[in-house]
Write a protein that holds these residues in place. Structure first.
Motif, PDB file in Angstrom:
ATOM      1  N   ASN A  88     -11.521   8.845   6.223  1.00 43.95           N
ATOM      2  CA  ASN A  88     -11.554   9.303   7.611  1.00 43.95           C
ATOM      3  C   ASN A  88     -10.677   8.447   8.519  1.00 43.95           C
ATOM      4  N   PHE A  89      -9.611   7.908   7.973  1.00 43.69           N
ATOM      5  CA  PHE A  89      -8.694   7.095   8.773  1.00 43.69           C
ATOM      6  C   PHE A  89      -7.272   7.354   8.284  1.00 43.69           C
ATOM      7  N   PRO A  90      -6.284   7.034   9.099  1.00 43.11           N
ATOM      8  CA  PRO A  90      -4.884   7.303   8.706  1.00 43.11           C
ATOM      9  C   PRO A  90      -4.459   6.480   7.499  1.00 43.11           C
ATOM     10  N   ILE A  91      -3.734   7.123   6.612  1.00 45.89           N
ATOM     11  CA  ILE A  91      -3.164   6.448   5.449  1.00 45.89           C
ATOM     12  C   ILE A  91      -1.717   6.907   5.294  1.00 45.89           C
ATOM     13  N   PRO A  92      -0.886   6.089   4.654  1.00 47.21           N
ATOM     14  CA  PRO A  92       0.493   6.545   4.396  1.00 47.21           C
ATOM     15  C   PRO A  92       0.471   7.785   3.503  1.00 47.21           C
ATOM     16  N   PHE A 128       3.866   7.689  -3.893  1.00 41.46           N
ATOM     17  CA  PHE A 128       3.538   7.726  -5.314  1.00 41.46           C
ATOM     18  C   PHE A 128       3.943   6.399  -5.948  1.00 41.46           C
ATOM     19  N   ILE A 129       3.045   5.826  -6.742  1.00 41.84           N
ATOM     20  CA  ILE A 129       3.309   4.544  -7.388  1.00 41.84           C
ATOM     21  C   ILE A 129       3.181   4.747  -8.894  1.00 41.84           C
ATOM     22  N   PHE A 130       4.198   4.334  -9.633  1.00 39.24           N
ATOM     23  CA  PHE A 130       4.156   4.416 -11.093  1.00 39.24           C
ATOM     24  C   PHE A 130       4.933   3.236 -11.657  1.00 39.24           C
ATOM     25  N   GLN A 131       4.233   2.422 -12.416  1.00 40.23           N
ATOM     26  CA  GLN A 131       4.812   1.209 -12.980  1.00 40.23           C
ATOM     27  C   GLN A 131       5.433   0.366 -11.878  1.00 40.23           C
ATOM     28  N   ASP A 132       6.738   0.139 -11.910  1.00 42.91           N
ATOM     29  CA  ASP A 132       7.370  -0.689 -10.885  1.00 42.91           C
ATOM     30  C   ASP A 132       8.206   0.135  -9.908  1.00 42.91           C
ATOM     31  N   LYS A 133       7.782   1.393  -9.718  1.00 43.48           N
ATOM     32  CA  LYS A 133       8.509   2.296  -8.820  1.00 43.48           C
ATOM     33  C   LYS A 133       7.565   2.871  -7.760  1.00 43.48           C
ATOM     34  N   ILE A 134       8.125   3.101  -6.589  1.00 48.86           N
ATOM     35  CA  ILE A 134       7.410   3.734  -5.490  1.00 48.86           C
ATOM     36  C   ILE A 134       8.292   4.875  -5.003  1.00 48.86           C
ATOM     37  N   SER A 140      10.893  -1.796  -7.462  1.00 48.45           N
ATOM     38  CA  SER A 140      10.583  -3.188  -7.181  1.00 48.45           C
ATOM     39  C   SER A 140       9.193  -3.515  -7.702  1.00 48.45           C
ATOM     40  N   LYS A 141       9.116  -4.428  -8.644  1.00 49.05           N
ATOM     41  CA  LYS A 141       7.825  -4.828  -9.189  1.00 49.05           C
ATOM     42  C   LYS A 141       6.945  -5.439  -8.102  1.00 49.05           C
ATOM     43  N   GLN A 142       7.541  -6.285  -7.264  1.00 48.68           N
ATOM     44  CA  GLN A 142       6.780  -6.947  -6.204  1.00 48.68           C
ATOM     45  C   GLN A 142       6.192  -5.927  -5.220  1.00 48.68           C
ATOM     46  N   LEU A 143       7.000  -4.971  -4.771  1.00 47.53           N
ATOM     47  CA  LEU A 143       6.502  -3.962  -3.837  1.00 47.53           C
ATOM     48  C   LEU A 143       5.487  -3.035  -4.484  1.00 47.53           C
ATOM     49  N   SER A 144       5.732  -2.635  -5.726  1.00 48.00           N
ATOM     50  CA  SER A 144       4.778  -1.736  -6.378  1.00 48.00           C
ATOM     51  C   SER A 144       3.428  -2.421  -6.556  1.00 48.00           C
ATOM     52  N   GLU A 145       3.425  -3.703  -6.888  1.00 48.22           N
ATOM     53  CA  GLU A 145       2.161  -4.434  -7.003  1.00 48.22           C
ATOM     54  C   GLU A 145       1.459  -4.509  -5.646  1.00 48.22           C
ATOM     55  N   SER A 146       2.206  -4.720  -4.586  1.00 47.29           N
ATOM     56  CA  SER A 146       1.638  -4.770  -3.247  1.00 47.29           C
ATOM     57  C   SER A 146       1.030  -3.417  -2.863  1.00 47.29           C
ATOM     58  N   PHE A 147       1.744  -2.335  -3.133  1.00 46.91           N
ATOM     59  CA  PHE A 147       1.230  -0.999  -2.850  1.00 46.91           C
ATOM     60  C   PHE A 147      -0.017  -0.711  -3.682  1.00 46.91           C
ATOM     61  N   PHE A 207      -3.654   0.256  -2.303  1.00 48.07           N
ATOM     62  CA  PHE A 207      -4.316   1.478  -2.752  1.00 48.07           C
ATOM     63  C   PHE A 207      -5.717   1.170  -3.271  1.00 48.07           C
ATOM     64  N   TYR A 208      -5.822   0.213  -4.183  1.00 52.34           N
ATOM     65  CA  TYR A 208      -7.128  -0.084  -4.784  1.00 52.34           C
ATOM     66  C   TYR A 208      -8.092  -0.744  -3.806  1.00 52.34           C
ATOM     67  N   SER A 209      -7.592  -1.408  -2.780  1.00 52.33           N
ATOM     68  CA  SER A 209      -8.503  -1.962  -1.768  1.00 52.33           C
ATOM     69  C   SER A 209      -9.213  -0.820  -1.037  1.00 52.33           C
ATOM     70  N   ILE A 210      -8.527   0.291  -0.826  1.00 50.23           N
ATOM     71  CA  ILE A 210      -9.148   1.465  -0.215  1.00 50.23           C
ATOM     72  C   ILE A 210      -9.986   2.221  -1.254  1.00 50.23           C
ATOM     73  N   TRP A 211      -9.411   2.449  -2.423  1.00 49.69           N
ATOM     74  CA  TRP A 211     -10.074   3.218  -3.481  1.00 49.69           C
ATOM     75  C   TRP A 211     -11.465   2.624  -3.804  1.00 49.69           C
ATOM     76  N   ASN A 212     -11.532   1.327  -3.923  1.00 50.46           N
ATOM     77  CA  ASN A 212     -12.793   0.674  -4.310  1.00 50.46           C
ATOM     78  C   ASN A 212     -13.841   0.696  -3.201  1.00 50.46           C
ATOM     79  N   LYS A 213     -13.424   0.941  -1.966  1.00 49.85           N
ATOM     80  CA  LYS A 213     -14.381   1.023  -0.854  1.00 49.85           C
ATOM     81  C   LYS A 213     -14.915   2.443  -0.654  1.00 49.85           C
TER      82      LYS A 213
END
Length: 87
Positions: free
Chosen positions: A39-43, A47-53, A69-76, A80-86
Motif C-alpha cells: 500500500n505504498f509507492p514502489i519502483p 526486473f532483477i536477474f543474476q547481476d542484471k537489472i 552490475s553485480k553491486q547494483l543488482s545486490e543492492s536492488f 526487494f527482500y526487505s519489502i518482501w519479508n515484511k
C-alpha cells in the motif's frame, strides 16, 4: 510465451505490486507465481536477474534500460527482500 519458458526451466518469479493493480494482475497468467501487494509507492517495472537489472518505463514502450552490475543488482535484491519479508 515467457511464462511457459520460465516454467520449463524451473525459474521462480517473485513480484511486488501496488494494491490497486491487484485486479489486473490476477487476470494475467503469471499470477500463479508469487506476488505480494503493498500500500505504498514502489519502483515499477524493475526486473532483477543474476547481476542484471532491467528498467522498463511502461509509459514509453520504446525505451528500456539494462544495467549490468553485480553491486547494483545486490543492492536492488536487498531492497526487494526487505519489502518482501515484511509483507
Amino acid at each position: 510465451e515467457f511464462y511457459e519458458e520460465r516454467k520449463k526451466k524451473g525459474l521462480v518469479v517473485k513480484g511486488l505490486s501496488p494494491t490497486e493493480l491487484k485486479p489486473i494482475i490476477e487476470k494475467a497468467k503469471w499470477t500463479k507465481e508469487c506476488v505480494k501487494y503493498v500500500n505504498f509507492p514502489i519502483p515499477t517495472s524493475t526486473f532483477i536477474f543474476q547481476d542484471k537489472i532491467v528498467l522498463i518505463p511502461w509509459d514509453d514502450g520504446e525505451v528500456s534500460f539494462l544495467i549490468h552490475s553485480k553491486q547494483l543488482s545486490e543492492s536492488f535484491k536487498q531492497y526487494f527482500y526487505s519489502i518482501w519479508n515484511k509483507c
